[in-house]
Design a protein around this motif. Structure first.
Motif, PDB file in Angstrom:
ATOM      1  N   LYS A 151       0.847  -1.196   0.000  1.00 47.37           N
ATOM      2  CA  LYS A 151       0.000   0.000   0.000  1.00 47.37           C
ATOM      3  C   LYS A 151       0.884   1.249   0.000  1.00 47.37           C
ATOM      4  N   GLU A 152       1.901   1.227   0.861  1.00 49.82           N
ATOM      5  CA  GLU A 152       2.797   2.393   0.920  1.00 49.82           C
ATOM      6  C   GLU A 152       3.542   2.569  -0.395  1.00 49.82           C
ATOM      7  N   GLU A 153       3.992   1.448  -0.953  1.00 53.14           N
ATOM      8  CA  GLU A 153       4.698   1.519  -2.237  1.00 53.14           C
ATOM      9  C   GLU A 153       3.781   2.123  -3.298  1.00 53.14           C
ATOM     10  N   GLY A 154       2.519   1.697  -3.271  1.00 56.25           N
ATOM     11  CA  GLY A 154       1.533   2.214  -4.229  1.00 56.25           C
ATOM     12  C   GLY A 154       1.351   3.712  -4.069  1.00 56.25           C
ATOM     13  N   GLU A 155       1.337   4.167  -2.797  1.00 60.85           N
ATOM     14  CA  GLU A 155       1.161   5.603  -2.560  1.00 60.85           C
ATOM     15  C   GLU A 155       2.372   6.389  -3.060  1.00 60.85           C
ATOM     16  N   GLN A 156       3.577   5.806  -2.836  1.00 61.79           N
ATOM     17  CA  GLN A 156       4.783   6.483  -3.317  1.00 61.79           C
ATOM     18  C   GLN A 156       4.761   6.578  -4.842  1.00 61.79           C
ATOM     19  N   MET A 157       4.356   5.455  -5.480  1.00 60.74           N
ATOM     20  CA  MET A 157       4.280   5.431  -6.945  1.00 60.74           C
ATOM     21  C   MET A 157       3.300   6.489  -7.436  1.00 60.74           C
ATOM     22  N   GLU A 158       2.186   6.585  -6.720  1.00 62.30           N
ATOM     23  CA  GLU A 158       1.158   7.517  -7.147  1.00 62.30           C
ATOM     24  C   GLU A 158       1.671   8.951  -7.043  1.00 62.30           C
ATOM     25  N   PHE A 159       2.433   9.216  -5.965  1.00 56.46           N
ATOM     26  CA  PHE A 159       2.984  10.558  -5.794  1.00 56.46           C
ATOM     27  C   PHE A 159       3.948  10.875  -6.940  1.00 56.46           C
ATOM     28  N   ILE A 160       4.849   9.924  -7.222  1.00 57.59           N
ATOM     29  CA  ILE A 160       5.832  10.164  -8.301  1.00 57.59           C
ATOM     30  C   ILE A 160       5.113  10.339  -9.623  1.00 57.59           C
ATOM     31  N   SER A 161       4.119   9.491  -9.829  1.00 57.56           N
ATOM     32  CA  SER A 161       3.390   9.531 -11.084  1.00 57.56           C
ATOM     33  C   SER A 161       2.687  10.883 -11.240  1.00 57.56           C
ATOM     34  N   THR A 162       2.004  11.360 -10.170  1.00 56.87           N
ATOM     35  CA  THR A 162       1.303  12.647 -10.251  1.00 56.87           C
ATOM     36  C   THR A 162       2.308  13.774 -10.439  1.00 56.87           C
ATOM     37  N   ALA A 163       3.397  13.731  -9.638  1.00 55.98           N
ATOM     38  CA  ALA A 163       4.384  14.809  -9.709  1.00 55.98           C
ATOM     39  C   ALA A 163       4.993  14.885 -11.106  1.00 55.98           C
ATOM     40  N   SER A 164       5.388  13.727 -11.664  1.00 55.34           N
ATOM     41  CA  SER A 164       6.026  13.782 -12.996  1.00 55.34           C
ATOM     42  C   SER A 164       5.018  14.240 -14.042  1.00 55.34           C
ATOM     43  N   HIS A 165       3.779  13.811 -13.852  1.00 51.25           N
ATOM     44  CA  HIS A 165       2.744  14.210 -14.802  1.00 51.25           C
ATOM     45  C   HIS A 165       2.557  15.726 -14.767  1.00 51.25           C
ATOM     46  N   GLU A 166       2.466  16.274 -13.538  1.00 52.44           N
ATOM     47  CA  GLU A 166       2.247  17.720 -13.386  1.00 52.44           C
ATOM     48  C   GLU A 166       3.435  18.516 -13.926  1.00 52.44           C
ATOM     49  N   MET A 167       4.667  17.983 -13.703  1.00 55.26           N
ATOM     50  CA  MET A 167       5.852  18.736 -14.097  1.00 55.26           C
ATOM     51  C   MET A 167       6.096  18.695 -15.607  1.00 55.26           C
ATOM     52  N   ARG A 168       5.509  17.694 -16.236  1.00 59.17           N
ATOM     53  CA  ARG A 168       5.698  17.601 -17.692  1.00 59.17           C
ATOM     54  C   ARG A 168       5.055  18.780 -18.417  1.00 59.17           C
ATOM     55  N   THR A 169       3.938  19.271 -17.862  1.00 54.64           N
ATOM     56  CA  THR A 169       3.192  20.337 -18.559  1.00 54.64           C
ATOM     57  C   THR A 169       4.018  21.627 -18.663  1.00 54.64           C
ATOM     58  N   PRO A 170       4.543  22.179 -17.524  1.00 62.52           N
ATOM     59  CA  PRO A 170       5.352  23.400 -17.699  1.00 62.52           C
ATOM     60  C   PRO A 170       6.609  23.158 -18.543  1.00 62.52           C
ATOM     61  N   VAL A 171       7.186  21.951 -18.436  1.00 67.06           N
ATOM     62  CA  VAL A 171       8.385  21.668 -19.236  1.00 67.06           C
ATOM     63  C   VAL A 171       8.029  21.701 -20.727  1.00 67.06           C
ATOM     64  N   ALA A 172       6.843  21.178 -21.061  1.00 69.64           N
ATOM     65  CA  ALA A 172       6.421  21.181 -22.466  1.00 69.64           C
ATOM     66  C   ALA A 172       6.230  22.621 -22.946  1.00 69.64           C
ATOM     67  N   THR A 173       5.733  23.499 -22.049  1.00 70.70           N
ATOM     68  CA  THR A 173       5.540  24.901 -22.429  1.00 70.70           C
ATOM     69  C   THR A 173       6.903  25.561 -22.685  1.00 70.70           C
ATOM     70  N   ILE A 174       7.839  25.339 -21.772  1.00 73.84           N
ATOM     71  CA  ILE A 174       9.193  25.907 -21.940  1.00 73.84           C
ATOM     72  C   ILE A 174       9.776  25.421 -23.261  1.00 73.84           C
ATOM     73  N   ASP A 175       9.639  24.122 -23.479  1.00 75.42           N
ATOM     74  CA  ASP A 175      10.171  23.508 -24.691  1.00 75.42           C
ATOM     75  C   ASP A 175       9.560  24.150 -25.950  1.00 75.42           C
ATOM     76  N   GLY A 176       8.247  24.360 -25.902  1.00 73.11           N
ATOM     77  CA  GLY A 176       7.545  24.942 -27.051  1.00 73.11           C
ATOM     78  C   GLY A 176       8.039  26.355 -27.353  1.00 73.11           C
ATOM     79  N   TYR A 177       8.167  27.173 -26.279  1.00 76.58           N
ATOM     80  CA  TYR A 177       8.604  28.556 -26.504  1.00 76.58           C
ATOM     81  C   TYR A 177      10.057  28.618 -26.959  1.00 76.58           C
ATOM     82  N   LEU A 178      10.882  27.719 -26.434  1.00 77.39           N
ATOM     83  CA  LEU A 178      12.281  27.699 -26.894  1.00 77.39           C
ATOM     84  C   LEU A 178      12.336  27.323 -28.376  1.00 77.39           C
ATOM     85  N   SER A 179      11.461  26.404 -28.785  1.00 76.61           N
ATOM     86  CA  SER A 179      11.423  26.024 -30.212  1.00 76.61           C
ATOM     87  C   SER A 179      11.029  27.237 -31.055  1.00 76.61           C
TER      88      SER A 179
END
Ligand code: ADP
Length: 477
Positions: A151-179
């Protein structure tokens, strides 16, 4: 998950409340009994034949017994029944617990589900077996409920998964503007700014890829993702997935054939219009083939060939993805299914990748009771084999009954809601027969010898067309 090496929290031991005798001849024994009676881990001792000699209260509780003494003298394999952690039934021949009990060998901690008594309840455990003494007669079985850890492992995975998902969006914006900055049609910048922005752009792309990898890893190691088995005709299923790759193969000028009669690699039964059935998760199958075909296309230069084939092989279904590409050295071959492993040579360095694809292929194949392996030599192409448990036509038909019934029931419900005055009809469900027992990945595969990788010159396209041939009609499968 080795990438982060999270420390697992062990269930705290229950506080010892009994009074410990301070002296006396049996002080050691008393202490041992006390410890065994209060710990949360199940402990069982058997004799040479596997009959239970001792069981502590935790073991009895986990196995669904009200009294540990009820198990004394009984065969331990009847009391401690396990299935894989994915919830798959284990045959006696592949059950590591039964094999270790019968052979008297040590069982290293093995993660699986414990079947509680005669109920539907399953408890995730790790189980191990050690010899109790030097003579190897008695054995000590220990097992531990790991529900909380998972259960704890699942919660950790979920946190990493949400965090990476959320962080991908601003990175994609930065990437787009740099392009946009780097595109002469959308921005005017001097040479020095271009150099700075090019570096920033490369870093943002790297960051984006890193987040994507994190997401992929969390999905891969999520033990909650279980196969959703359905009976399937494998030739059609594989062909269907394969055809999505025609445009890419054409673009790369690679000869791409499904069901080619590449007789150099055919070593098992092969019939015209053969139909082979298995019990698989269609999404897992797509992930497996996507990765194998994507790799074949990635690591095969223009002018090369790729063959995908499906055939019956005794009680197995054998799928192969063969290419005439760059091949894999013997040093790398033993490691390519490990997480993040990439062969280190000048070619792979220039070809993008994360080293996760084959790890996923292995994970998904084994979850369906299958095996995967590769045959290759550097510079001489590669063949990846996926072997899965095969269903006979009868078994396939039996498994299709409840599915067809359900479909008919749905159609009837639709009709009945359209014409409410019609009498209600119910289709009785037929029982589903037990799953075929796949060969364990812990055993060496009982498969016929694999033929050598065909040399690029030995593989002749099925049609003598000098132009690129992307044949998915498959001719002879
Ligand atoms: P990657 O993202 O690097 O392709 P994979 O896990 O899919 O990761 O593959 C691991 C490594 O195995 C690759 O880096 C490559 O060196 C090697 N490999 C996989 N498939 C092939 C192939 N068809 N031909 C040559 N090398 C391959």
């Amino acid at each position: 998950m080795s990438l982060f090496n999270f420390k697992k929290t062990k269930s705290p031991a229950a506080p010892i409340q009994a009074t410990v005798p301070s002296h006396g001849a049996n002080q050691g024994n008393d202490l041992a009994s006390l410890v065994l009676s209060v710990i949360h881990d199940g402990v069982v001792m058997t004799d040479r034949a596997g009959a239970v000699q001792f069981m502590n209260p935790a073991a009895a509780r986990l196995c669904g017994l009200s009294n540990p003494n009820d198990a004394i003298g009984l065969d331990s394999i009847l009391i401690i029944r396990i299935e894989t952690k994915e919830g798959r039934e284990l045959s006696e021949a592949e059950n590591p617990f039964i094999l270790a009990i019968r052979s008297g060998q040590t069982l290293k901690p093995y993660e699986c589900n414990l079947i509680v008594g005669q109920t539907d309840k399953r408890v995730p455990i790790t189980i191990s077996i050690l010899p109790a003494d030097e003579t190897g007669g008695n054995r000590v079985i220990t097992f531990r409920d790991i529900t909380e850890e998972l259960k704890e492992e699942g919660e950790q995975m979920e946190f990493i998964s949400t965090a990476s998902h959320e962080m991908r969006t601003p990175v994609a914006t930065i990437d787009g503007y740099l392009s946009l900055c780097l595109n002469p049609q959308t921005a005017t910048i001097d040479e020095r700014a271009r150099n700075y922005l090019t570096t920033a752009h490369a870093a943002s792309q790297h960051l984006g890829k890193l987040f994507q990898d994190l997401l992929d890893v969390t999905k891969l190691d999520d033990s909650r993702i279980r196969p959703n088995f359905v009976p399937a005709e494998m030739v059609e299923m594989v062909k269907d997935i394969t055809k999505d790759y025609i445009p890419r193969a054409q673009e790369q000028k690679i000869n791409f054939t499904f069901g080619a009669d590449d007789s150099a690699s055919v070593h098992s039964e092969r019939k015209l219009n053969q139909v082979v059935y298995s019990y698989v998760d269609p999404d897992f199958m797509r992930e497996i083939l996507d990765n194998l075909i994507d790799n074949a296309l990635k690591y095969t230069p223009s002018g090369g060939s790729i063959y995908v084939n499906v055939r019956g092989d005794g009680d197995r279904v054998l799928i192969n993805v063969t290419d005439t590409g760059m091949g894999i050295s013997s040093d790398d071959l033993g490691h390519i299914f490990q997480k993040f492993y990439r062969a280190d040579n000048s070619d792979t360095r220039t070809i993008g990748g994360t080293g996760l694809g084959l790890y996923l292929v292995k994970q998904r194949t084994e979850a369906m009771g299958g095996q995967v392996w590769a045959e290759s030599a550097f510079g001489e192409g590669s063949t990846f084999y996926v072997s899965l448990p095969r269903l006979t036509a009868d078994e396939y038909e039996k498994r299709m009954i409840p599915i067809r019934n359900q479909k008919m029931q749905e159609q009837l419900s639709t009709l009945q809601s359209a014409f409410p005055s019609q009498p209600t009809t119910t289709i009785t469900e037929q029982p589903v027969p037990a799953m075929p027992q796949p060969i364990s990945s812990q055993q060496s595969p009982q498969l016929p010898p694999v033929p050598p990788i065909p040399q690029p010159t030995q593989i002749s396209p099925p049609q003598p067309n000098p132009n690129i041939n992307n044949n998915l009609n498959g001719g002879n499968v």
